[in-house]
Scaffold this motif. Structure first.
Motif, PDB file in Angstrom:
ATOM      1  N   CYS A   1       0.831  -1.203   0.000  1.00 60.05           N
ATOM      2  CA  CYS A   1       0.000   0.000   0.000  1.00 60.05           C
ATOM      3  C   CYS A   1       0.870   1.259   0.000  1.00 60.05           C
ATOM      4  CB  CYS A   1      -0.937  -0.003   1.206  1.00 60.05           C
ATOM      5  SG  CYS A   1      -0.093   0.217   2.795  1.00 60.05           S
ATOM      6  N   ARG A   2       0.244   2.405  -0.165  1.00 63.39           N
ATOM      7  CA  ARG A   2       0.998   3.661  -0.237  1.00 63.39           C
ATOM      8  C   ARG A   2       1.716   3.964   1.074  1.00 63.39           C
ATOM      9  NH1 ARG A   2      -2.055   8.528   1.292  1.00 63.39           N
ATOM     10  NH2 ARG A   2      -4.031   7.930   2.258  1.00 63.39           N
ATOM     11  N   TYR A   3       1.169   3.482   2.185  1.00 63.28           N
ATOM     12  CA  TYR A   3       1.855   3.703   3.457  1.00 63.28           C
ATOM     13  C   TYR A   3       3.111   2.849   3.559  1.00 63.28           C
ATOM     14  CZ  TYR A   3      -2.501   6.006   4.833  1.00 63.28           C
ATOM     15  OH  TYR A   3      -3.586   6.844   4.894  1.00 63.28           O
ATOM     16  N   CYS A   4       2.984   1.577   3.225  1.00 67.31           N
ATOM     17  CA  CYS A   4       4.139   0.685   3.289  1.00 67.31           C
ATOM     18  C   CYS A   4       5.238   1.131   2.332  1.00 67.31           C
ATOM     19  CB  CYS A   4       3.723  -0.747   2.965  1.00 67.31           C
ATOM     20  SG  CYS A   4       2.738  -1.552   4.259  1.00 67.31           S
ATOM     21  N   LEU A   5       4.846   1.557   1.140  1.00 68.46           N
ATOM     22  CA  LEU A   5       5.829   1.923   0.119  1.00 68.46           C
ATOM     23  C   LEU A   5       6.496   3.263   0.392  1.00 68.46           C
ATOM     24  CD1 LEU A   5       3.962   0.724  -3.106  1.00 68.46           C
ATOM     25  CD2 LEU A   5       5.795  -0.438  -1.861  1.00 68.46           C
ATOM     26  N   SER A   6       5.952   4.031   1.344  1.00 68.50           N
ATOM     27  CA  SER A   6       6.541   5.331   1.675  1.00 68.50           C
ATOM     28  C   SER A   6       7.188   5.323   3.058  1.00 68.50           C
ATOM     29  CB  SER A   6       5.478   6.432   1.596  1.00 68.50           C
ATOM     30  OG  SER A   6       4.410   6.175   2.504  1.00 68.50           O
ATOM     31  N   GLY A   7       7.498   4.126   3.577  1.00 69.35           N
ATOM     32  CA  GLY A   7       8.180   4.027   4.859  1.00 69.35           C
ATOM     33  C   GLY A   7       7.282   4.242   6.053  1.00 69.35           C
ATOM     34  N   ARG A   8       5.955   4.124   5.847  1.00 71.47           N
ATOM     35  CA  ARG A   8       4.998   4.348   6.932  1.00 71.47           C
ATOM     36  C   ARG A   8       4.140   3.101   7.152  1.00 71.47           C
ATOM     37  NH1 ARG A   8       1.746   9.392   5.026  1.00 71.47           N
ATOM     38  NH2 ARG A   8       1.961   8.317   3.026  1.00 71.47           N
ATOM     39  N   GLU A   9       4.805   1.964   7.258  1.00 65.29           N
ATOM     40  CA  GLU A   9       4.060   0.715   7.401  1.00 65.29           C
ATOM     41  C   GLU A   9       3.235   0.668   8.679  1.00 65.29           C
ATOM     42  OE1 GLU A   9       6.809  -2.523   7.422  1.00 65.29           O
ATOM     43  OE2 GLU A   9       7.694  -1.991   9.353  1.00 65.29           O
ATOM     44  N   ASN A  10       3.571   1.498   9.639  1.00 64.86           N
ATOM     45  CA  ASN A  10       2.782   1.564  10.871  1.00 64.86           C
ATOM     46  C   ASN A  10       1.351   2.024  10.629  1.00 64.86           C
ATOM     47  OD1 ASN A  10       4.208   4.108  10.286  1.00 64.86           O
ATOM     48  ND2 ASN A  10       3.183   4.889  12.106  1.00 64.86           N
ATOM     49  N   LEU A  11       1.100   2.644   9.470  1.00 63.59           N
ATOM     50  CA  LEU A  11      -0.236   3.146   9.133  1.00 63.59           C
ATOM     51  C   LEU A  11      -0.975   2.249   8.148  1.00 63.59           C
ATOM     52  CD1 LEU A  11       0.604   6.957   8.729  1.00 63.59           C
ATOM     53  CD2 LEU A  11      -0.150   5.735  10.785  1.00 63.59           C
ATOM     54  N   CYS A  12      -0.388   1.121   7.791  1.00 66.00           N
ATOM     55  CA  CYS A  12      -0.985   0.206   6.815  1.00 66.00           C
ATOM     56  C   CYS A  12      -2.408  -0.177   7.234  1.00 66.00           C
ATOM     57  CB  CYS A  12      -0.120  -1.037   6.682  1.00 66.00           C
ATOM     58  SG  CYS A  12      -0.804  -2.313   5.596  1.00 66.00           S
ATOM     59  N   ASP A  13      -3.363  -0.028   6.307  1.00 62.83           N
ATOM     60  CA  ASP A  13      -4.756  -0.361   6.620  1.00 62.83           C
ATOM     61  C   ASP A  13      -4.964  -1.862   6.803  1.00 62.83           C
ATOM     62  OD1 ASP A  13      -5.691   2.278   6.578  1.00 62.83           O
ATOM     63  OD2 ASP A  13      -5.981   2.241   4.399  1.00 62.83           O
ATOM     64  N   ALA A  14      -4.061  -2.655   6.262  1.00 64.37           N
ATOM     65  CA  ALA A  14      -4.172  -4.114   6.382  1.00 64.37           C
ATOM     66  C   ALA A  14      -3.288  -4.670   7.493  1.00 64.37           C
ATOM     67  CB  ALA A  14      -3.816  -4.777   5.055  1.00 64.37           C
ATOM     68  N   ALA A  15      -2.717  -3.793   8.317  1.00 66.69           N
ATOM     69  CA  ALA A  15      -1.832  -4.248   9.399  1.00 66.69           C
ATOM     70  C   ALA A  15      -2.600  -5.123  10.384  1.00 66.69           C
ATOM     71  CB  ALA A  15      -1.230  -3.047  10.124  1.00 66.69           C
ATOM     72  N   ARG A  16      -1.881  -6.068  10.962  1.00 64.86           N
ATOM     73  CA  ARG A  16      -2.428  -6.907  12.023  1.00 64.86           C
ATOM     74  C   ARG A  16      -1.467  -6.847  13.206  1.00 64.86           C
ATOM     75  NH1 ARG A  16      -3.022 -12.534  10.605  1.00 64.86           N
ATOM     76  NH2 ARG A  16      -4.702 -12.632  12.157  1.00 64.86           N
ATOM     77  N   PHE A  17      -2.022  -6.955  14.399  1.00 66.23           N
ATOM     78  CA  PHE A  17      -1.255  -6.649  15.595  1.00 66.23           C
ATOM     79  C   PHE A  17      -1.246  -7.822  16.575  1.00 66.23           C
ATOM     80  CE2 PHE A  17      -2.959  -2.686  13.871  1.00 66.23           C
ATOM     81  CZ  PHE A  17      -1.763  -2.026  13.597  1.00 66.23           C
ATOM     82  N   THR A  18      -0.063  -8.053  17.149  1.00 57.23           N
ATOM     83  CA  THR A  18       0.148  -9.139  18.098  1.00 57.23           C
ATOM     84  C   THR A  18      -0.612  -8.868  19.395  1.00 57.23           C
ATOM     85  OG1 THR A  18       2.390  -9.321  17.200  1.00 57.23           O
ATOM     86  CG2 THR A  18       1.926 -10.527  19.231  1.00 57.23           C
ATOM     87  N   GLY A  19      -1.262  -9.892  19.918  1.00 56.04           N
ATOM     88  CA  GLY A  19      -2.006  -9.749  21.157  1.00 56.04           C
ATOM     89  C   GLY A  19      -3.300  -8.993  20.991  1.00 56.04           C
ATOM     90  N   TYR A  20      -3.744  -8.804  19.756  1.00 56.78           N
ATOM     91  CA  TYR A  20      -4.991  -8.085  19.456  1.00 56.78           C
ATOM     92  C   TYR A  20      -5.742  -8.813  18.331  1.00 56.78           C
ATOM     93  CZ  TYR A  20      -7.983  -4.021  18.229  1.00 56.78           C
ATOM     94  OH  TYR A  20      -9.039  -3.176  17.961  1.00 56.78           O
ATOM     95  N   GLU A  21      -5.070  -8.964  17.199  1.00 57.87           N
ATOM     96  CA  GLU A  21      -5.644  -9.730  16.080  1.00 57.87           C
ATOM     97  C   GLU A  21      -4.874 -11.025  15.830  1.00 57.87           C
ATOM     98  OE1 GLU A  21      -7.007  -5.846  13.491  1.00 57.87           O
ATOM     99  OE2 GLU A  21      -4.912  -6.248  13.926  1.00 57.87           O
ATOM    100  N   ILE A  22      -3.737 -11.161  16.484  1.00 58.83           N
ATOM    101  CA  ILE A  22      -2.901 -12.361  16.446  1.00 58.83           C
ATOM    102  C   ILE A  22      -2.649 -12.770  17.896  1.00 58.83           C
ATOM    103  CG2 ILE A  22      -0.670 -13.318  15.725  1.00 58.83           C
ATOM    104  CD1 ILE A  22      -0.478 -10.932  13.731  1.00 58.83           C
ATOM    105  N   ASP A  23      -2.770 -14.052  18.212  1.00 59.14           N
ATOM    106  CA  ASP A  23      -2.495 -14.492  19.580  1.00 59.14           C
ATOM    107  C   ASP A  23      -1.087 -14.091  19.999  1.00 59.14           C
ATOM    108  OD1 ASP A  23      -4.922 -15.620  20.340  1.00 59.14           O
ATOM    109  OD2 ASP A  23      -4.455 -17.540  19.398  1.00 59.14           O
ATOM    110  N   GLY A  24      -0.979 -13.645  21.251  1.00 59.30           N
ATOM    111  CA  GLY A  24       0.281 -13.098  21.733  1.00 59.30           C
ATOM    112  C   GLY A  24       0.996 -13.943  22.752  1.00 59.30           C
ATOM    113  N   GLY A  25       1.682 -13.276  23.672  1.00 60.03           N
ATOM    114  CA  GLY A  25       2.664 -13.928  24.526  1.00 60.03           C
ATOM    115  C   GLY A  25       2.268 -14.245  25.942  1.00 60.03           C
ATOM    116  N   TYR A  26       0.981 -14.114  26.301  1.00 58.67           N
ATOM    117  CA  TYR A  26       0.548 -14.566  27.618  1.00 58.67           C
ATOM    118  C   TYR A  26       0.338 -16.080  27.555  1.00 58.67           C
ATOM    119  CZ  TYR A  26      -0.608  -9.717  29.098  1.00 58.67           C
ATOM    120  OH  TYR A  26      -0.562  -8.373  29.437  1.00 58.67           O
ATOM    121  N   ALA A  27       1.354 -16.781  27.134  1.00 54.97           N
ATOM    122  CA  ALA A  27       1.285 -18.228  26.937  1.00 54.97           C
ATOM    123  C   ALA A  27       2.709 -18.762  26.842  1.00 54.97           C
ATOM    124  CB  ALA A  27       0.512 -18.561  25.665  1.00 54.97           C
ATOM    125  N   GLU A  28       2.834 -20.090  26.879  1.00 53.09           N
ATOM    126  CA  GLU A  28       4.166 -20.693  26.812  1.00 53.09           C
ATOM    127  C   GLU A  28       4.747 -20.676  25.405  1.00 53.09           C
ATOM    128  OE1 GLU A  28       4.717 -23.966  30.156  1.00 53.09           O
ATOM    129  OE2 GLU A  28       2.963 -24.428  28.910  1.00 53.09           O
TER     130      GLU A  28
END
Length: 331
Positions: free
Chosen positions: A94-121
């Motif tokens: 996307c235009r955000y990723c290609l301009s060094g702003r991947e933190n704003l990617c509309d398709a971003a997914r986040f650990t411990g929110y949309e991906i299972d995180g580290g409160y586990a072994e």
């Protein structure tokens, strides 16, 4: 594997035996040694961030050891110690990723929110979004670097060349930023909840030259201020402390409503801006800088099964520095 699971926002985490995940293509399976407890975790658990994956294993400041690699994953070897941060995936196109702003990617997914995180072994992660952990940092002390440190570092960058820096909310991020700021020759001024003398003492211990209540004025005007506390009323409070041309940076992912305030607080070319997520470049730069300072993280340790107590301590403002879950007792 042992895990702490969120079944619904607003409910305590449930201790459970969950299936051990397997590394998919491009992923690593990480045996979790420690996981930091972040205010963002609290926002997820309390329902202040919408639409989390449910059921969910929270946690996005993961330190562990690579135990398995998926097909095509070649960046890390078995036994490597890695960190898994909040940003877990972007589309890269996307235009955000290609301009060094991947933190704003509309398709971003986040650990411990949309991906299972580290409160586990165990946890799986896209190897492209993992970081090598610097030598010299034990697991518990390394965990807060992966969000408290990273978001603090990005916020400090957006404060520009400010020499007189205010830090509102002196917790996990601020105690790291204060050390980086001192390393860079900046002067820091800490603001805590009114009457929090212990927090103010802690701020002075890690480099703040002045510490006071959030409704006080510092002894001189500031060039910039960073707000870590999720309190919208701190925006006009911070604007009152900064000189003309100064910047107020809002570092949190969630904040209570901002009250109305008179335009004269903003006038004089003052600015207010937010910081969203992080980029992998932020992580690479900050984790290279941390040993040079060297950053020392103050941690309050909890066992995995004590995750609800850790979140409660954070909610009540009772944690000095950062709360960290010791998933492996020797971590």
């Amino acid at each position: 594997m042992r895990a702490m699971i969120l079944d619904a926002p607003g409910k305590p985490l449930r201790a459970a035996e969950a299936p051990k995940p397997e590394a998919g293509p491009g992923q690593v399976l990480v045996r979790v040694r420690a996981c930091g407890v972040c205010r963002t975790d609290l926002h997820v658990v309390d329902g202040e961030l919408p639409g989390p994956k449910l059921p969910l294993i929270p946690g996005h400041q993961i330190v562990g050891v690579v135990e398995e690699t998926g097909a095509g994953a070649e960046r890390f070897a078995m036994g490597d110690r890695v960190g898994v941060p909040w940003l877990g995936h972007t589309d890269g196109t996307c235009r955000y990723c290609l301009s060094g702003r991947e933190n704003l990617c509309d398709a971003a997914r986040f650990t411990g929110y949309e991906i299972d995180g580290g409160y586990a072994e165990y946890a799986t992660a896209d190897e492209r979004f993992c970081f090598p952990i610097p030598d010299g940092y034990p697991d518990l002390q390394a965990a807060p670097l992966l969000c408290a440190g990273l978001i603090g570092y990005r916020s400090l960058r957006f404060a520009g060349a400010a020499q007189r820096l205010g830090l509102f909310g002196f917790g996990a991020s601020a105690h790291i930023v204060a050390q980086v700021a001192a390393h860079q020759g900046r002067r820091t001024f800490a603001f805590t909840r009114p009457g929090d003398e212990e927090g103010q003492r802690f701020a002075r211990e890690v480099g703040a030259e002045w510490a006071g209540d959030s409704d006080e004025y510092p002894p001189e005007e500031l060039d910039a201020a960073i707000i870590f506390a999720p309190v919208g009323a701190l925006i006009p409070a911070a604007l009152r402390t900064v000189a003309k041309g100064g910047t107020v940076v809002c570092a949190g992912i969630h904040m209570s409503d901002v009250p109305s305030f008179s335009y004269d607080l903003l006038w004089g070319e003052r600015s207010v801006r937010s910081v969203a997520n992080l980029t992998r470049k932020d992580g690479e730069e900050f984790l290279a800088l941390a040993p040079q300072v060297p950053i020392q993280t103050e941690v309050a340790t909890f066992l995995l099964e004590e995750a609800n107590a850790a979140l409660g301590a954070l909610r009540a403002g009772e944690t000095k520095g950062a709360a960290v879950l010791a998933v492996e007792p020797s971590a």
